[in-house]
Design a protein around this motif. Structure first.
Motif, mmCIF file in Angstrom:
data_model
loop_
_atom_site.group_PDB
_atom_site.id
_atom_site.type_symbol
_atom_site.label_atom_id
_atom_site.label_comp_id
_atom_site.label_asym_id
_atom_site.label_seq_id
_atom_site.Cartn_x
_atom_site.Cartn_y
_atom_site.Cartn_z
ATOM 1 N N ASP A 1 0.840 -1.202 0.000
ATOM 2 C CA ASP A 1 0.000 0.000 0.000
ATOM 3 C C ASP A 1 0.878 1.256 0.000
ATOM 4 O O ASP A 1 0.871 2.033 0.952
ATOM 5 N N THR A 2 1.671 1.418 -1.058
ATOM 6 C CA THR A 2 2.487 2.618 -1.205
ATOM 7 C C THR A 2 1.875 3.508 -2.291
ATOM 8 O O THR A 2 1.173 3.032 -3.178
ATOM 9 N N ALA A 3 2.157 4.801 -2.196
ATOM 10 C CA ALA A 3 1.501 5.752 -3.110
ATOM 11 C C ALA A 3 2.442 6.884 -3.454
ATOM 12 O O ALA A 3 3.394 7.170 -2.746
ATOM 13 N N CYS A 4 2.190 7.516 -4.582
ATOM 14 C CA CYS A 4 2.886 8.738 -4.999
ATOM 15 C C CYS A 4 1.930 9.646 -5.734
ATOM 16 O O CYS A 4 0.862 9.219 -6.146
ATOM 17 N N LEU A 5 2.365 10.888 -5.899
ATOM 18 C CA LEU A 5 1.517 11.898 -6.523
ATOM 19 C C LEU A 5 2.195 12.413 -7.784
ATOM 20 O O LEU A 5 3.305 12.950 -7.730
ATOM 21 N N VAL A 6 1.540 12.221 -8.943
ATOM 22 C CA VAL A 6 2.036 12.732 -10.218
ATOM 23 C C VAL A 6 1.364 14.079 -10.475
ATOM 24 O O VAL A 6 0.134 14.193 -10.432
ATOM 25 N N ARG A 7 2.168 15.090 -10.737
ATOM 26 C CA ARG A 7 1.647 16.433 -11.008
ATOM 27 C C ARG A 7 1.721 16.708 -12.511
ATOM 28 O O ARG A 7 2.756 16.507 -13.148
ATOM 29 N N LEU A 8 0.614 17.164 -13.062
ATOM 30 C CA LEU A 8 0.500 17.506 -14.472
ATOM 31 C C LEU A 8 0.483 19.019 -14.601
ATOM 32 O O LEU A 8 -0.308 19.693 -13.935
#
Length: 402
Positions: free
Chosen positions: A248-255
């Motif tokens: 349950d790992t996560a990251c945030l991609v910014r557009l």
């Protein structure tokens, strides 16, 4: 014969001998220059497993006396052009303590000589067609401690393919502890000038770090920061961690400031054109099943235009209402908001909200539309990749027969 140690194993070594041996009261001196290549089978180092290796143009000089052992070996590397040079020493007072260093000298790669083809596991979807590779591999051993192995790597690839997509201008720099556990000594660097394909990517820069979790599990991969040019805008990523031991790992991609026109063109919807630019963010979450996106959001930067004029009877069976179809014929929007969800099976769901005017509809009064779309993104990408590969092959064939 098989040789095995901590994190290291060789199934078989076939070696012809040719050279000279001198012995006296001070020790011995050995010089080897075998006429035929040596063959090494079943070589494994930690989680890496290599194909059989053929070592040509081998030359070995070894000296053994009371002060210890010293050896220098040069050879032509398998899967490349250039020279590998190994230097090993072992202290005389303790025959179980020593070190070896292997360095590359002028190692070049092309389509017929690709060192990555020697890697059996893990199998990488990567081919290096033209470039140079410089590396230094240093091993150390001593009583009471596991074998230590470090790698410094500097690769420059002019051309290659990744996941069957051509790329150019690849630079890779890594300093790693390979054994007893894989981890970064310093942050690594990956740069790429251009990745071709149905979704081209330009000017990719990525800073990576590997860390070794407790319990000897697979290494944790961290992208400290990354950015690339995509759809005439930018995509950014920071502090993204992938840990196979943590489901349950996560990251945030910014557009940032993406152009809608090439994005919509990928859908190949007959008669649909969209202008405008958007920014937003996509929360990526990793799981044993794959990658998912939950509650991603993008919204417009400034105004834009939607024109939808399908040919023939395309509108028959369309989920759009008559009012929505009429509005989308020429919608000058001031607000565009999309909520995005994605599942590991490829299902992409987009909830779109539009606000604007169609000057030809009801005197140009305000239009508010809520549209929901669903498609399988993996199937779309496979179709686009197939079409792009076919087009590239046709272009190559045409050029060859001119």
């Amino acid at each position: 014969r098989a040789v095995q140690g901590q994190g290291f194993a060789v199934a078989a070594l076939e070696a012809g001998l040719g050279g000279s041996l001198a012995m006296d009261g001070d020790g011995l001196r050995l010089h080897l220059a075998p006429p035929a290549p040596w063959s090494v089978s079943g070589l494994t180092m930690g989680s890496l497993r290599l194909a059989p290796l053929h070592l040509a143009n081998l030359a070995l000089h070894l000296e053994l006396d009371r002060s210890g052992l010293r050896a220098v070996c040069t050879l032509t590397p398998p899967g490349g052009r250039g020279t590998l040079r190994a230097e090993c020493t072992q202290a005389g007072e303790d025959t179980r303590k020593g070190q070896c260093t292997v360095r590359s000298e002028g190692l070049q790669m092309d389509a017929d000589r690709n060192p990555l083809a020697l890697l059996v596991e893990p199998k990488l979807p990567l081919a290096l067609h033209q470039g140079t590779l410089t590396f230094s591999l240093q091993g150390r051993w001593q009583p009471g401690a596991p074998l230590a192995l470090d790698l410094e790597l500097d690769g420059k690839v002019a051309r290659g393919t990744a996941f069957a997509a051509p790329f150019s201008g690849l630079v890779v720099q890594q300093r790693l502890h390979l054994l007893p556990a894989l981890r970064s000594i310093t942050a690594g660097l990956v740069q790429l000038d251009k990745l071709e394909g149905p979704i081209p990517v330009d000017q990719l820069t990525m800073h990576t770090r590997f860390t070794a979790p407790a319990g000897g599990q697979a290494p944790v991969v961290a992208i400290e920061r990354a950015d690339a040019a995509l759809f005439n805008g930018k995509i950014r990523l920071a502090n993204c961690v992938y840990d196979r031991g943590n489901p349950d790992t996560a990251c945030l991609v910014r557009l940032d400031d993406l152009d809608l026109q090439p994005i919509v063109a990928l859908q190949k919807v007959d008669g649909l054109t969209v202008t405008g630019r958007v920014s937003g963010q996509l929360p990526l979450r990793f799981s044993p099943q794959g990658v998912r996106i939950h509650q991603g959001r993008v919204e417009n930067i400034g105004s834009g235009l939607i024109r939808y004029h399908p040919a023939g009877n395309t509108l028959e069976g369309s989920p759009l209402t008559v009012y929505a179809r009429n509005a989308l014929e020429e919608l000058h929007y001031q607000r565009l908001t999309a909520h995005i969800d994605y599942l590991p099976d490829g299902t992409l769901t987009v909830a779109l909200h539009l606000q604007g005017q169609n000057p030809k509809l009801e005197g140009g009064r305000a239009v508010h539309l809520n549209l929901n779309t669903e498609q399988n993104l993996l199937s779309l990408l496979k179709s686009l990749q197939y079409s792009h590969s076919l087009s590239s092959e046709l272009n190559r064939t045409i050029r060859q027969h001119r």
